[in-house]
Design an enzyme around this catalytic site. Sequence first.
Site, PDB file in Angstrom:
ATOM      1  N   SER A   1       1.113  -1.159   0.369  1.00  0.00           N
ATOM      2  CA  SER A   1      -0.043   0.304  -0.055  1.00  0.00           C
ATOM      3  C   SER A   1       0.738   1.328  -0.344  1.00  0.00           C
ATOM      4  CB  SER A   1      -1.175  -0.384   1.490  1.00  0.00           C
ATOM      5  OG  SER A   1      -2.235  -0.707   1.478  1.00  0.00           O
TER       6      SER A   1
ATOM      7  N   HIS B   1      -2.765  -3.151  -6.520  1.00  0.00           N
ATOM      8  CA  HIS B   1      -2.768  -3.185  -4.996  1.00  0.00           C
ATOM      9  C   HIS B   1      -4.319  -3.451  -5.014  1.00  0.00           C
ATOM     10  CE1 HIS B   1      -4.027   0.433  -1.720  1.00  0.00           C
ATOM     11  NE2 HIS B   1      -3.625  -1.031  -1.045  1.00  0.00           N
TER      12      HIS B   1
ATOM     13  N   GLU C   1      -6.128  -1.662  -7.628  1.00  0.00           N
ATOM     14  CA  GLU C   1      -5.391  -0.499  -8.407  1.00  0.00           C
ATOM     15  C   GLU C   1      -3.903  -1.090  -9.332  1.00  0.00           C
ATOM     16  OE1 GLU C   1      -6.558   3.307  -6.038  1.00  0.00           O
ATOM     17  OE2 GLU C   1      -5.261   2.057  -5.405  1.00  0.00           O
TER      18      GLU C   1
ATOM     19  N   ASN D   1      -7.215   5.385  -2.044  1.00  0.00           N
ATOM     20  CA  ASN D   1      -7.179   6.044  -0.014  1.00  0.00           C
ATOM     21  C   ASN D   1      -6.013   7.743   0.353  1.00  0.00           C
ATOM     22  OD1 ASN D   1      -7.530   3.342   0.973  1.00  0.00           O
ATOM     23  ND2 ASN D   1      -5.254   2.411   0.839  1.00  0.00           N
TER      24      ASN D   1
HETATM   25  P1  NAI Z   1      -0.001  -9.627   7.421  1.00  0.00           P
HETATM   26  O1  NAI Z   1       1.439  -8.978   8.056  1.00  0.00           O
HETATM   27  O2  NAI Z   1      -1.875 -10.226   7.595  1.00  0.00           O
HETATM   28  O3  NAI Z   1       0.856 -10.985   6.274  1.00  0.00           O
HETATM   29  C1  NAI Z   1       2.435 -10.953   5.630  1.00  0.00           C
HETATM   30  C2  NAI Z   1       2.519 -12.751   5.812  1.00  0.00           C
HETATM   31  O4  NAI Z   1       4.096 -11.964   4.807  1.00  0.00           O
HETATM   32  C3  NAI Z   1       2.653 -13.222   7.131  1.00  0.00           C
HETATM   33  O5  NAI Z   1       2.263 -14.474   6.744  1.00  0.00           O
HETATM   34  C4  NAI Z   1       4.288 -13.468   6.739  1.00  0.00           C
HETATM   35  O6  NAI Z   1       4.384 -14.495   7.646  1.00  0.00           O
HETATM   36  C5  NAI Z   1       5.057 -13.694   5.875  1.00  0.00           C
HETATM   37  N1  NAI Z   1       5.802 -13.106   5.101  1.00  0.00           N
HETATM   38  C6  NAI Z   1       7.101 -12.194   5.761  1.00  0.00           C
HETATM   39  N2  NAI Z   1       8.536 -12.462   5.208  1.00  0.00           N
HETATM   40  C7  NAI Z   1       8.447 -13.155   4.411  1.00  0.00           C
HETATM   41  C8  NAI Z   1       9.304 -13.700   2.961  1.00  0.00           C
HETATM   42  N3  NAI Z   1      10.242 -12.965   2.947  1.00  0.00           N
HETATM   43  N4  NAI Z   1       8.499 -14.576   2.711  1.00  0.00           N
HETATM   44  C9  NAI Z   1       7.012 -15.352   2.175  1.00  0.00           C
HETATM   45  N5  NAI Z   1       6.351 -14.291   3.599  1.00  0.00           N
HETATM   46  C10 NAI Z   1       6.388 -13.546   4.423  1.00  0.00           C
HETATM   47  O7  NAI Z   1       0.288  -9.069   6.506  1.00  0.00           O
HETATM   48  P2  NAI Z   1      -0.664  -7.793   5.139  1.00  0.00           P
HETATM   49  O8  NAI Z   1      -1.820  -7.397   6.293  1.00  0.00           O
HETATM   50  O9  NAI Z   1      -1.230  -9.024   4.363  1.00  0.00           O
HETATM   51  O10 NAI Z   1      -0.086  -7.224   4.008  1.00  0.00           O
HETATM   52  C11 NAI Z   1       0.759  -7.414   3.084  1.00  0.00           C
HETATM   53  C12 NAI Z   1       1.254  -6.744   2.804  1.00  0.00           C
HETATM   54  O11 NAI Z   1      -0.251  -6.525   1.598  1.00  0.00           O
HETATM   55  C13 NAI Z   1       2.331  -5.335   2.990  1.00  0.00           C
HETATM   56  O12 NAI Z   1       3.030  -4.747   2.021  1.00  0.00           O
HETATM   57  C14 NAI Z   1       0.562  -4.177   2.578  1.00  0.00           C
HETATM   58  O13 NAI Z   1       1.234  -3.255   2.527  1.00  0.00           O
HETATM   59  C15 NAI Z   1      -0.034  -4.905   1.290  1.00  0.00           C
HETATM   60  N6  NAI Z   1      -2.105  -4.425   1.803  1.00  0.00           N
HETATM   61  C16 NAI Z   1      -2.345  -4.551   2.741  1.00  0.00           C
HETATM   62  C17 NAI Z   1      -3.567  -4.517   3.331  1.00  0.00           C
HETATM   63  C18 NAI Z   1      -4.298  -4.297   4.387  1.00  0.00           C
HETATM   64  O14 NAI Z   1      -5.138  -4.046   5.063  1.00  0.00           O
HETATM   65  N7  NAI Z   1      -4.025  -5.410   5.380  1.00  0.00           N
HETATM   66  C19 NAI Z   1      -3.990  -3.539   1.930  1.00  0.00           C
HETATM   67  C20 NAI Z   1      -3.455  -2.759   0.944  1.00  0.00           C
HETATM   68  C21 NAI Z   1      -1.998  -4.315   0.601  1.00  0.00           C
END
Ligand code: NAI
Length: 287
Positions: free
Chosen positions: A122, A143, A155, A194
């Site tokens: 994001s 996104h 996006e 956003n």
């Molecule tokens: P999250 O914390 O729920 O999940 C992240 C996952 O990545 C975890 O399961 C972790 O074990 C894994 N991980 C960490 N390092 C890793 C690696 N090197 N290789 C493989 N897996 C790895 O995070 P979330 O909320 O799903 O966010 C993920 C991405 O999505 C971020 O870049 C965030 O900016 C983006 N995003 C999040 C939104 C939200 O509302 N949570 C909305 C839109 C985008």
Amino acid sequence: MKKIINRLTVIGSGAMGSQIAMVSALAGIDVYLRDISEESLRKAEESLNGHMKKRILKGKLSSQEVEEAFSRLHFVTSLEEALNDTEFVIEAIVENLEVKRQLFSEVDKLVSEDVIIATNSSTIVSSKLADATKRPHKVCNLHFFNPVLVMELVEVVKGLHTSNETAATAVEFVKQINKTPILLKKEISGFVANRILGALIDEAIYLLENDVATVEEIDLACKKALNHPIGPFALLDLTGIDVNYYIRQILYEETGDESKKPQRIIKEKYFNGEYGRKTGKGFYTYS
Ligand code: NAI
């Protein structure tokens, strides 16, 4: 020419990655969902199972559709296995630039040169990741919105390094998984949805701080005049006033722009521990 994706890799099985993988599998794509944590993969499978059961009960999906989608969805820890013969990669791991750059560099070495590597970040624009690979023209932001199973918009953000062909393929991929794409022709922090939401929330807080109307009335204006499903203050309570405080604090530290600092009301709520629904009190009180 439209490129149909048959095999997708999603890296990171958290809130976002797990559901991106599920909507893609439901759309008929063979998906490899990879995480470094087995626990995270287990939780992802459990949570997706729960969501799918509810959809079957509501009649939105048949049990056969769900069964077939799960047969196409593979939960793996091995990066090599996840990337074998892949046609498109979506990264959805922790929001950390160095960790993402490291991953982009590893993925670049393991997939064929025509494969697009997209980030769901994001806040990190893909120009900060593209030069970790030897294929900057194949790198872009893709996104999604939370929860991905429900929110329709995606996006596609084209950086200066992103080729027109990459942007066009990403747009087609979004349509293939039954989501609605918009193409941003240039990178801008916050992207489109956003940024608009941020401006709306800022204006709502301005009106409240200047004693123009109450929380309830400002929310009513958005609901009854603009047809928004939820008002900005109810939304802040839902997403967390603490989250808003941190985002503004980071924006202020990054830009030095005083106007980006958390506003008086946000600071008061934050320091009183009134974060919204999660603490039982924010702009509204919850039982
Ligand atoms: P999250 O914390 O729920 O999940 C992240 C996952 O990545 C975890 O399961 C972790 O074990 C894994 N991980 C960490 N390092 C890793 C690696 N090197 N290789 C493989 N897996 C790895 O995070 P979330 O909320 O799903 O966010 C993920 C991405 O999505 C971020 O870049 C965030 O900016 C983006 N995003 C999040 C939104 C939200 O509302 N949570 C909305 C839109 C985008």
